[in-house]
Structures are given as C-alpha cells and as structure tokens.
Scaffold this active site. Structure first.
Site, PDB file in Angstrom:
ATOM      1  N   SER A 143     -57.439 -51.033  13.904  1.00 58.22           N
ATOM      2  CA  SER A 143     -56.244 -50.183  13.741  1.00 58.22           C
ATOM      3  C   SER A 143     -55.610 -50.771  12.336  1.00 58.22           C
ATOM      4  O   SER A 143     -55.653 -51.846  12.052  1.00 58.22           O
ATOM      5  CB  SER A 143     -55.108 -50.230  14.704  1.00 58.22           C
ATOM      6  N   TYR A 157     -50.170 -55.709  19.683  1.00 52.75           N
ATOM      7  CA  TYR A 157     -51.007 -54.937  19.598  1.00 52.75           C
ATOM      8  C   TYR A 157     -51.491 -55.306  18.170  1.00 52.75           C
ATOM      9  O   TYR A 157     -52.998 -55.241  17.975  1.00 52.75           O
ATOM     10  CB  TYR A 157     -50.504 -53.394  19.588  1.00 52.75           C
TER      11      TYR A 157
END
Ligand code: NAP
Length: 245
Positions: A143, A157
């Site tokens: 990501s 995250y």
C-alpha cells in the site's frame, strides 16, 4: 507452461478483479477467501462462465494449517503452482497508536505480514528451482500507506505494509537466481469495501488524478508482474496511486 496462481483474498475487491483478469489470460486460479463463501463462488462462477478454470478455497492466511491445506488442495486440484498474489489484508480499527491494544496489533500483523510470509514460503517451496520447481512469480500487495504512514488513523496498517515491502525486497534477492520473481504492487485508495465510502469521498480530491483507483487498475499491474513480459523484473514496487507518491 500453463499458469496456476493462488490469489489470497480473491473473493472481493482487488483480489476478485485480479482473479478474473488472470483467468481471462489463461491462469487456473485459486480464489482464496476467509468467510465470504458466496462472494468467492460468484467469482468462480464468473470465471467458469467465461471459459476459465477456478477453485474457491476457504483458508485464513494467518493460520499456518489453513495455508498448508490451501496449497495442498491447489497441488491436487489445479496442478503445478506458478504464481502467488499475496493480496488478503485488513486495515484494522481506525485509531491512533496511543489507543492500540496488543491483541489487535497482533491480529493485524498476523494477517498482513505473517500470512504473506507463510504463503510466500509455501510458494517458494513449490516454484524455486532449488526445491526442484520450475520457477514462478509472487506479487505482494502492499500500500502507498507504507510511504505516507497514515497518521491518526492507520499507523499500524502502514507499518504492516512497510514490513511487507522489506520482506519482498529481501525475498526477491534470495530467490532471483532460482527462477522466482518477487515484486510489490502498492495501490493507493481503491474503490473496494476496505476504505469505506466516507474515506473515499474525503481522499479523492487529494489524489493528483482526482479520483481513487478501480480494482481492475490495480489488477492490471499485478497481472503484468506475473506475466512473462516482466521476465527481468524482480524486487520492484509498482505504485498504482493516481500520481500520489
Ligand atoms: P477487501 O475488499 O476488504 O477484501 C479483502 C479480501 O481479503 C476478501 O477477499 C477477504 O475475504 C480477504 N481476507 C481478509 N482477511 C483474510 C484472511 N485472514 N485470510 C484470507 N482471506 C482474507 O480488500 P481490498 O480493498 O481489495 O484490499 C486488497 C489488498 O489491497 C489488501 O492487502 C489491502 O491492504 C491492499 N490495499 C487496499 C487499498 C484500498 O484502498 N482498497 C489500498 C491500498 C492497499 P472474505 O471475502 O471472505 O472476507
């Protein structure tokens, strides 16, 4: 050689788009899912209706026994593995670091890091020429948050994706001479269930292209890296972020 690819988290979002795209290019695809059997069988039905080959396999990628069962099922049902897309992931609860509980830290890292490492290990054991395999490719879905850090809502995250990036860079070099290419695709915000409609609405204007990605736009980068057209690409990180770095 015909391609056989496992897509973890293939039942929804980026994974579902990837499974369908790979199948349309001739891959036999394992559509892995955690609990949404209906979504997984819909992906399989769509692939079969288009003349492709697919198999839905339930497995929690953060549980080693589940991963072993999934790979053994693919060995038996689909044949010699040639690819893995480590896509299953979770963004966890949106919160600051000073509010995190140890149990939720472990749960997120187990899915986003441990699960990807175990799946990659099993793929390498099957694909590496050092293990008698015929080669293959792994794409780890990271990501852009690994670059940005996601302060205030998702530092954990972002941290998990940073770990996945380091793992990918190391593994890519470890197995490059063994016929296995390992690469990263790092999407920006993508139109799936994961970010939620409110975040998509809030973020779109901050992206240079002025919109979030469609799942198929991420899937195309994954497909390319798995394809023979990417034969000299290993350890790369393709950012699919609409211009956001
Ligand atoms: P999504 O729509 O929320 O779908 C998640 C998929 O992962 C589902 O198929 C789900 O299965 C599966 N899954 C979750 N935990 C699992 C586990 N423990 N074992 C096996 N499968 C599991 O997610 P997405 O937005 O497509 O995201 C896919 C990947 O892209 C993730 O790694 C995510 O971090 C990354 N990413 C997403 C975005 C974004 O904006 N969407 C941005 C950057 C990176 P069930 O259907 O059974 O629940």
């Amino acid at each position: 050689m015909s391609k056989v690819t496992i897509v973890t988290g293939g039942s929804r979002g980026i994974g579902a788009a990837t499974a369908k795209l790979l199948a349309s290019h001739g891959h036999a695809v394992c559509v892995n899912y955690l609990s949404n059997a209906d979504a997984a069988s819909k992906v399989v039905s769509e692939i079969e209706a288009a003349g492709g080959r697919a198999l839905a396999v339930q497995a929690d990628t953060s549980v080693e026994a589940d991963v072993m069962r999934m790979f053994e099922t693919v060995d038996k049902e689909l044949g010699t593995l040639t690819g893995l897309v480590n896509n299953a992931g979770t963004n966890g609860r949106r919160t600051r670091v000073d509010d995190l509980r140890p149990d939720e830290i472990c749960e997120l890292l187990d899915i986003n890091v441990l699960g990807c490492i175990i799946c990659a290990r099993e793929a390498v054991k099957r694909m590496s020429t050092a293990h008698g395999g015929k080669g293959g490719a792994i794409v780890n879905v990271s990501s852009g948050s690994a670059n940005i850090g996601n302060p205030g809502i998702g530092v954990l995250y972002a941290t998990s994706k940073g770990a996945l990036n380091s793992f990918s860079i190391g593994l890519a070099q470890e197995v490059a001479a063994e016929g296995v290419r390992v690469n990263i695709v790092a999407p920006g915000m993508t139109q799936t269930d994961m970010p939620g409609a409110d975040r998509i609405a809030a973020q779109a204007s901050k992206i240079p292209m002025g919109r979030v990605a469609e799942p198929i736009e991420v899937a195309e980068a994954i497909y390319f890296l798995l394809s023979d057209n990417a034969s000299y690409i290993a350890g790369a990180n393709i950012r699919v972020g609409g211009g956001r770095l």
